[in-house]
Design a protein around this motif. Structure first.
Motif, PDB file in Angstrom:
ATOM      1  N   LEU A 202       1.156  -1.042   0.202  1.00 20.93           N
ATOM      2  CA  LEU A 202       0.256   0.092   0.267  1.00 20.93           C
ATOM      3  C   LEU A 202       1.034   1.082   0.308  1.00 20.93           C
ATOM      4  N   GLY A 203       2.214   1.083   1.218  1.00 20.46           N
ATOM      5  CA  GLY A 203       2.863   2.460   0.520  1.00 20.46           C
ATOM      6  C   GLY A 203       3.627   2.985  -1.045  1.00 20.46           C
ATOM      7  N   SER A 204       3.590   1.721  -1.378  1.00 18.67           N
ATOM      8  CA  SER A 204       4.327   1.706  -2.715  1.00 18.67           C
ATOM      9  C   SER A 204       3.414   2.846  -3.804  1.00 18.67           C
ATOM     10  N   ILE A 205       1.815   2.271  -3.151  1.00 19.95           N
ATOM     11  CA  ILE A 205       0.635   2.465  -4.308  1.00 19.95           C
ATOM     12  C   ILE A 205       0.156   3.773  -3.689  1.00 19.95           C
ATOM     13  N   ALA A 206       0.818   4.649  -2.590  1.00 17.63           N
ATOM     14  CA  ALA A 206       0.315   5.674  -2.209  1.00 17.63           C
ATOM     15  C   ALA A 206       1.578   7.055  -2.425  1.00 17.63           C
ATOM     16  N   TYR A 207       2.279   6.134  -1.952  1.00 19.05           N
ATOM     17  CA  TYR A 207       3.363   7.304  -2.014  1.00 19.05           C
ATOM     18  C   TYR A 207       4.866   7.210  -3.060  1.00 19.05           C
ATOM     19  N   ASP A 208       5.219   5.135  -3.986  1.00 26.39           N
ATOM     20  CA  ASP A 208       6.017   5.608  -4.351  1.00 26.39           C
ATOM     21  C   ASP A 208       7.535   5.166  -3.327  1.00 26.39           C
ATOM     22  N   VAL A 209       7.385   4.837  -2.496  1.00 22.47           N
ATOM     23  CA  VAL A 209       8.168   3.827  -2.289  1.00 22.47           C
ATOM     24  C   VAL A 209       9.104   3.160  -1.864  1.00 22.47           C
ATOM     25  N   ASP A 210       9.806   2.505  -2.337  1.00 22.10           N
ATOM     26  CA  ASP A 210      10.188   1.409  -1.983  1.00 22.10           C
ATOM     27  C   ASP A 210      11.109   1.200  -1.187  1.00 22.10           C
ATOM     28  N   ILE A 244       0.516   1.634   9.209  1.00 26.63           N
ATOM     29  CA  ILE A 244       0.574   2.750   9.347  1.00 26.63           C
ATOM     30  C   ILE A 244       1.161   3.670   7.652  1.00 26.63           C
ATOM     31  N   ALA A 245       0.660   3.869   7.186  1.00 26.66           N
ATOM     32  CA  ALA A 245       1.625   4.732   5.851  1.00 26.66           C
ATOM     33  C   ALA A 245       1.124   6.714   6.612  1.00 26.66           C
ATOM     34  N   LYS A 246       1.912   7.498   6.149  1.00 26.81           N
ATOM     35  CA  LYS A 246       1.843   8.404   6.811  1.00 26.81           C
ATOM     36  C   LYS A 246       2.472   9.043   6.230  1.00 26.81           C
ATOM     37  N   LYS A 247       2.008  10.603   5.013  1.00 25.75           N
ATOM     38  CA  LYS A 247       3.018  11.589   5.200  1.00 25.75           C
ATOM     39  C   LYS A 247       3.331  12.583   5.849  1.00 25.75           C
ATOM     40  N   ILE A 248       4.403  12.763   6.193  1.00 25.29           N
ATOM     41  CA  ILE A 248       4.761  13.935   6.961  1.00 25.29           C
ATOM     42  C   ILE A 248       6.245  14.684   6.216  1.00 25.29           C
ATOM     43  N   GLY A 249       5.588  16.400   5.542  1.00 27.55           N
ATOM     44  CA  GLY A 249       6.599  17.198   4.725  1.00 27.55           C
ATOM     45  C   GLY A 249       7.396  15.353   3.267  1.00 27.55           C
TER      46      GLY A 249
END
Lengths: 420, 420
Positions: A202-210, A244-249
């Motif tokens: 889910l983190g990849s789909i939301a934020y494109d983070v590997d 939890i996946a959350k973007k902070i800055g």
């Protein structure tokens, strides 16, 4: 016709094969083509399996069969399925997998290898809940602010029992193992690792983070005690194993751990073996997705949704869901024929014989009373409120008319249906 | 680049234009192409609108502009938008609409007219919740057994207030009108007609049945009184305006009416202006979808999801959600930097000075206590359980180490994060 090979015919694989058979007609009407499971791969051919498809113990029979369009990978493990899936893609076959561990480690490699070949994995996260679909398509206009998920049914079952019934951790773990909700070695579930694999996807789909599992904070539920639950109760919290996946800055938090969350939140209400995922988008606000996170048929439902999606590639889903007229020729049920339970509120004169008259009318219409309350309204009137067992709409309407005609009510009766 | 014309630039239309501008980068990364709103159509050009796109009062400027690929219809009404949409399709333009009334009456005509031209309408049902997506794609392997929806925020807000605060119908209707949740003439909402339009759309996707509003049972919430709510409370029910689609043999029930439902059901927990839809499939079991059913940005989120879906036609959604490397270059937040609230359970010797030592350690690490409970555990030990205000993970870890080093705890401290 689309031909499907299934590598791994355990609980989920058997469900995929059997649902493709049992729901063949509606799947064809929705997909626009027939979808046929033609071959299953198992490691042990002598084991009895509840399927009617042909089986082999040689995966190459699927991988090298030019007539097979889609490979469904349900083996489990990481490196072995990775090799299998690479070979399937190299042979130009679309791939559907439910393998979260494979994706937790190799999703970006697989994305590159797949290129334009469809590679889908709805079942890898939260089982039967179409959360990949929601996040990747339904919420695509949004910057995702946070995702909070309850994505391990074993932990949620155990915590729910600990909270609602005061059972301690060791007792409920043993019970969960006996019920088949927890493995003999439960670490993968109770330690948070299963949930972490799903979170990374889910983190990849939301934020494109590997990120790999070893890069993120993962804690399990092993240390939770009745004292913690008491404290939570005291301050209107519940305890859940939360992903939890959350973007902070410019940074993304990815973490799995038990957490206190307010009982007022919708996700706090996800109990037992069920899963739930709350997503907050910058534009849509909070949406939440709830359903079964495991189980053969529920997981297979997601696998087959991916197969149908692949069948629809190039044209998209049909506007109203069906490519062909759906052959069932269903008709709208006439209102009179509806069967449900009913609640009735009758304002009556508060005198002898009134209830008897009402009960008699209901009885002659085959309506039986389940619960009843009578309350005085003023010196001369009372309210009778009652619920019925399952009845037919027409009988209820006839009875209400007869009650009005009998002159025993002093206001129009109110009827509300009960959907149990 | 895909060019979009918006016919009807009210609250939702303005949100569509502004989100396409504000979230331009992430939308491009997800859609694989730039999506630009180029022209909006309004009936009154002199009215001030919070948008930066060019406006016209002549719909033909959108319909006849060969450079416009997608027409977004947000006019409201039935026959006028029907003519507009027909013209858009005739001119080969993809159409996205949020117009449930249009679809309640003309969905099968529009399906025929559209043919291979994309025609999408996610926002027409349950606003920001991607329920069309879920039902048409995510659950496509299933025969749908039933759909039960809470799809009118006005009614749900009013019923929630009546139930939780004992407000009567007339009072809460007036309040809802003042808050802008209910129209001056509230019949369309409180009478169940708005919910019925949405139900007919879901009924088609689930069962391929063509019905018009006048063919189905529609009742509103106008007759619900405090007595009914008392009865419901007494027997563990809540009252919701429910939309029901259900297959019984070869017949489909489609009905909208207030209903008693058990408080134990997930959908009973959908309160206030929020919407929720529970779907039971024969294979997946129950899944439930929750979120905002109205509002400019939430509805626009669904409209734009459809636009992105149209941009992806022919290739499907990208495997991990992004067509291009997403330019934000986000990194994983180091565990030490996490900020949240914390719960701590400390097993301590029950003697003077212990609490002071702990409080001092917490204080030096900038951790302030929000709530605390101390409970004796046995003759010599006690449990201190406390929650903190928002703190930094590293400070908490340092404090716990310091507490252990100080020798005041008789067991390893337990820490659980609080997600508020």
């Amino acid at each position: 016709m689309l031909k499907v090979g299934i590598i791994g015919v355990g609980t989920v694989g058997a469900s995929v094969a059997n649902i493709l058979r049992d729901n063949k007609d509606i799947i064809k009407a929705r997909a626009g083509v027939e979808i046929e499971p033609v071959l299953g791969v198992v490691s042990n051919l002598s084991k009895d399996r509840d399927v009617t498809i042909k089986l082999t113990d040689n995966a190459d029979e699927v991988l090298n069969d030019e007539s097979i369009d889609i490979v469904v990978e349900l083996m489990g493990g990481i490196e072995k399925p990775y090799e299998i899936v690479k070979k399937a893609l190299a042979n130009g076959k679309a791939v559907v997998t439910a393998n979260k561990a494979l994706l937790a480690y190799h999703r970006y490699d697989l994305e590159k290898l797949a290129g334009d070949i469809p590679f889908e994995y709805e079942a890898a996260v939260a089982g039967g809940i179409p959360i990949i679909n929601a996040l990747r398509d339904g919420l695509s206009a949004n910057n995702i602010k946070s995702i909070r998920g309850i994505m391990n049914g074993t932990c949620n079952y155990m915590l729910t029992k600990m909270i609602n019934e005061g059972v301690d951790y060791d007792t409920i773990l043993k019970e969960s193992q006996e019920l088949g909700y927890a493995e003999a070695d439960p670490t993968f579930d109770v330690g948070g690792f299963d949930a972490a694999h799903k979170l990374l996807i889910l983190g990849s789909i939301a934020y494109d983070v590997d990120a790999k599992p070893e890069d993120i904070l993962i804690e399990g539920i092993q240390d939770i005690s009745p004292e913690d639950i008491d404290f939570a109760n005291e301050f209107n919290y519940t305890i859940k194993l939360l992903t939890i996946a959350k973007k902070i800055g410019k940074k993304v938090e990815l973490r799995v751990h038990p957490a206190f969350i307010s009982n007022d939140e919708m996700i706090a209400k996800v109990d037992g073996v069920m899963n739930g995922v709350s997503v907050i988008g910058d534009k849509v606000g909070e949406t939440m997705y709830y359903g079964p996170g495991a189980g053969g048929d529920a997981t297979a439902s997601a696998v087959i949704a991916n197969i149908i999606d692949i069948a629809r590639r190039g044209k998209g889903a049909p506007m109203l869901g069906f490519e062909f007229d759906h052959s069932e020729n269903l008709s709208i049920m006439p209102k009179d024929e509806i069967e449900t339970k009913y609640y009735l509120r009758l304002r009556v004169e508060d005198k002898a014989g009134v209830l008897a008259k009402i009960a008699t009318i209901l009885g002659t219409k085959n309506i039986s009373i389940e619960k009843m309350i009578q309350k005085p309204l003023n010196k001369t009137c009372a309210h009778i409120m009652l619920s019925t067992h399952t009845s037919v709409e027409k009988d209820i309407m006839d009875a209400l008319n007869a009650i009005v005609d009998a002159g025993v009510v002093t206001a129009d009766p109110v009827m509300i249906r009960i959907e149990d």
